[in-house]
Design an enzyme around this catalytic site. Structure first.
Site, PDB file in Angstrom:
ATOM      1  CE1 TYR A  43      -3.464  -2.776   0.849  1.00 47.69           C
ATOM      2  CE2 TYR A  43      -4.678  -0.844   0.788  1.00 47.69           C
ATOM      3  CZ  TYR A  43      -4.599  -1.984   0.819  1.00 47.69           C
ATOM      4  OH  TYR A  43      -5.953  -2.493   0.720  1.00 47.69           O
TER       5      TYR A  43
ATOM      6  CE  LYS B 253       1.926 -17.921  -2.369  1.00 47.33           C
ATOM      7  NZ  LYS B 253       1.018 -18.893  -2.428  1.00 47.33           N
TER       8      LYS B 253
ATOM      9  CG  ASP C 288      -1.724 -20.115  -1.368  1.00 47.32           C
ATOM     10  OD1 ASP C 288      -1.431 -20.290  -0.171  1.00 47.32           O
ATOM     11  OD2 ASP C 288      -1.229 -20.802  -2.235  1.00 47.32           O
TER      12      ASP C 288
ATOM     13  CG  ASP D  48      -8.370  -4.803   1.456  1.00 46.58           C
ATOM     14  OD1 ASP D  48      -9.226  -4.102   2.020  1.00 46.58           O
ATOM     15  OD2 ASP D  48      -8.060  -4.837   0.140  1.00 46.58           O
TER      16      ASP D  48
ATOM     17  CG  ASP E 178     -13.807  -7.047   1.624  1.00 50.46           C
ATOM     18  OD1 ASP E 178     -13.773  -6.466   2.787  1.00 50.46           O
ATOM     19  OD2 ASP E 178     -14.305  -6.530   0.532  1.00 50.46           O
TER      20      ASP E 178
HETATM   21  C1  IPM Z   1     -10.790  -1.175   3.731  1.00 53.73           C
HETATM   22  C2  IPM Z   1     -10.739  -0.637   2.114  1.00 53.73           C
HETATM   23  C3  IPM Z   1      -9.705   0.366   1.934  1.00 53.73           C
HETATM   24  C4  IPM Z   1      -8.484  -0.436   1.829  1.00 53.73           C
HETATM   25  C5  IPM Z   1      -9.608   1.117   0.651  1.00 53.73           C
HETATM   26  C6  IPM Z   1     -10.976   1.717   0.204  1.00 53.73           C
HETATM   27  C7  IPM Z   1      -8.577   2.118   0.161  1.00 53.73           C
HETATM   28  O1  IPM Z   1     -10.863  -1.637   1.269  1.00 53.73           O
HETATM   29  O2  IPM Z   1     -10.500  -0.412   4.424  1.00 53.73           O
HETATM   30  O3  IPM Z   1     -10.379  -2.519   3.429  1.00 53.73           O
HETATM   31  O4  IPM Z   1      -7.932  -1.136   1.085  1.00 53.73           O
HETATM   32  O5  IPM Z   1      -7.544  -0.556   3.011  1.00 53.73           O
HETATM   33 MG    MG Z   2     -11.024  -3.457   2.180  1.00 57.61          MG
END
Ligand code: IPM
Ligand code: MG
Length: 359
Positions: free
Chosen positions: A143, A193, A225, A249, A253
């Site tokens: 990042y 990884k 993975d 990240d 999700d």
């Molecule tokens: C998160 C989001 C952010 C990230 C984006 C919007 C920059 O996906 O907070 O998980 O990648 O960290």
């Molecule tokens: Mg995210």
């Protein structure tokens, strides 16, 4: 005299303002019930800030954040900014504020409430009882690594980023993860990884070194993975997971789907100095903006984390959590967690019901 807690409120874009409003209702209810004073100071961030000031993270907003006891953020981003210079995209503000406040430890608790088991796309026997704390490093990795960019080499465009971690960055996030593991079930899985990436080999080496100070914690390592697969195959094997910025990240999700919806995933971004930041893990969903539709629970649970981690108000945090559970138990659902036989309500109504339960 009651404490006054100064909160920088940054609603941002899309559904950000809609969910933040429900978080404020929650704080007001806590204030009314327990007598704490919360001072809200609003600031601009993301597209909202670009529209007003030309930049996604104005100095004023950063100053406001730095002089507060906690930062409460909605979401940033809107498709209408997709064509802008990448340097002034709304997302820059999020990365910028994380970096500027040194918010290196992102906690994302994926907790399955019994009431929502039927909302998961996965089978009940696998998701009932899931309770995972994802500890994501937030200010390093690909990042922020340099060099990065798009340039022309030998007549071809080349895009590149740099996955990089310094020892101290791994050490401090590992310590946080071990501390959290000590307060939970003393089980930590570090995700990397290391079979391919040098940066992961260093990550693993440092995590192992830090583990010596926590002999009671059972440490395991998993390639990312495999971790992605295991999260779906058997999520209950995990308790605390620690990983880098990009893997965290993606895995967070993924974990949100175990618990029914990304609309349920709260987050706290902590530092060892200065104010912490609280925000739902979901994005700004511009298509749903202002429709009174989205789930505010991730935001409301982020408020609970604020009460706990920034203000040490553990009892008050529990009250918020209980209120959320009770409203869910009564059958109220936003569209993302809706299932047969339940009552469909909007964002604002969900906020009202939870605030009422607190009182
Ligand atoms: C998160 C989001 C952010 C990230 C984006 C919007 C920059 O996906 O907070 O998980 O990648 O960290
Ligand atoms: Mg995210």
């Amino acid at each position: 005299m009651a404490n006054t807690y100064k909160i920088a409120v940054l609603p941002g874009d899309g559904i950000g303002p809609d969910v933040i409003e429900q978080g404020i209702k929650t704080l007001n209810a806590i204030s009314e019930k327990f007598g704490h004073k919360f001072e809200y100071n609003y600031g601009l961030i993301g597209g909202a800030a670009i529209d007003e000031t030309g930049v996604p993270l104005p100095d004023e907003t950063l100053e406001l954040a730095k002089s507060s006891d906690a930062v409460f953020l909605g979401a940033v981003g809107d498709w209408k900014y997709d064509t802008l210079d990448p340097a002034i995209r709304p997302e820059k503000a999020l990365l910028g504020i994380r970096k500027a406040l040194g918010l290196f430890a992102n906690l994302r608790p994926a907790v399955m409430y019994d009431e929502l088991v039927s909302s998961s796309t996965l089978k009940e026997e696998f998701v009932k009882g899931v309770d995972i704390m994802i500890v994501r490093e937030l200010t390093g990795d690909v990042y922020f690594g340099e060099p990065k960019g798009i340039e022309e080499r030998n007549g071809q465009k080349v895009g590149f980023n740099n996955m990089i971690y310094q020892e101290y960055e791994v050490e401090r996030i590992a310590k946080i993860a071990f501390e959290i593991a000590m307060k939970r079930n003393k089980k930590l899985c570090s995700v990397d990884k290391a079979n391919v990436l040098d940066v992961s080999r260093l990550w693993r080496e440092v995590v192992i070194r830090v583990s010596k100070d926590y002999p009671e914690v059972e440490l395991s390592h998993m390639y990312v993975d495999n971790a992605a697969m295991q999260l779906i195959r058997n999520p209950k094997q995990f308790d605390v997971m620690v990983t880098g910025n990009i893997f965290g990240d993606i895995l967070s999700d993924e974990a949100s789907m175990l618990i029914g919806s990304l609309g349920m995933l709260a987050s706290a971004s902590l530092t060892d100095k200065g104010p912490a930041m609280y925000e739902p893990s979901h994005g700004s969903a511009p298509d749903l903006k202002g429709q009174d539709k989205v789930n505010p629970i991730a935001t409301i649970m982020s408020v609970a984390m604020m009460l706990k981690y920034s203000f040490n108000l553990d009892k008050e945090a529990d009250v918020v959590e209980k209120a959320v559970k009770e409203v869910l138990k009564s059958g109220y659902r936003t569209f993302d967690i809706m299932s047969e036989g339940q009552t469909l309500i909007g964002t604002s109504e969900m906020g009202n019901l939870i605030a009422k339960k607190i009182l």
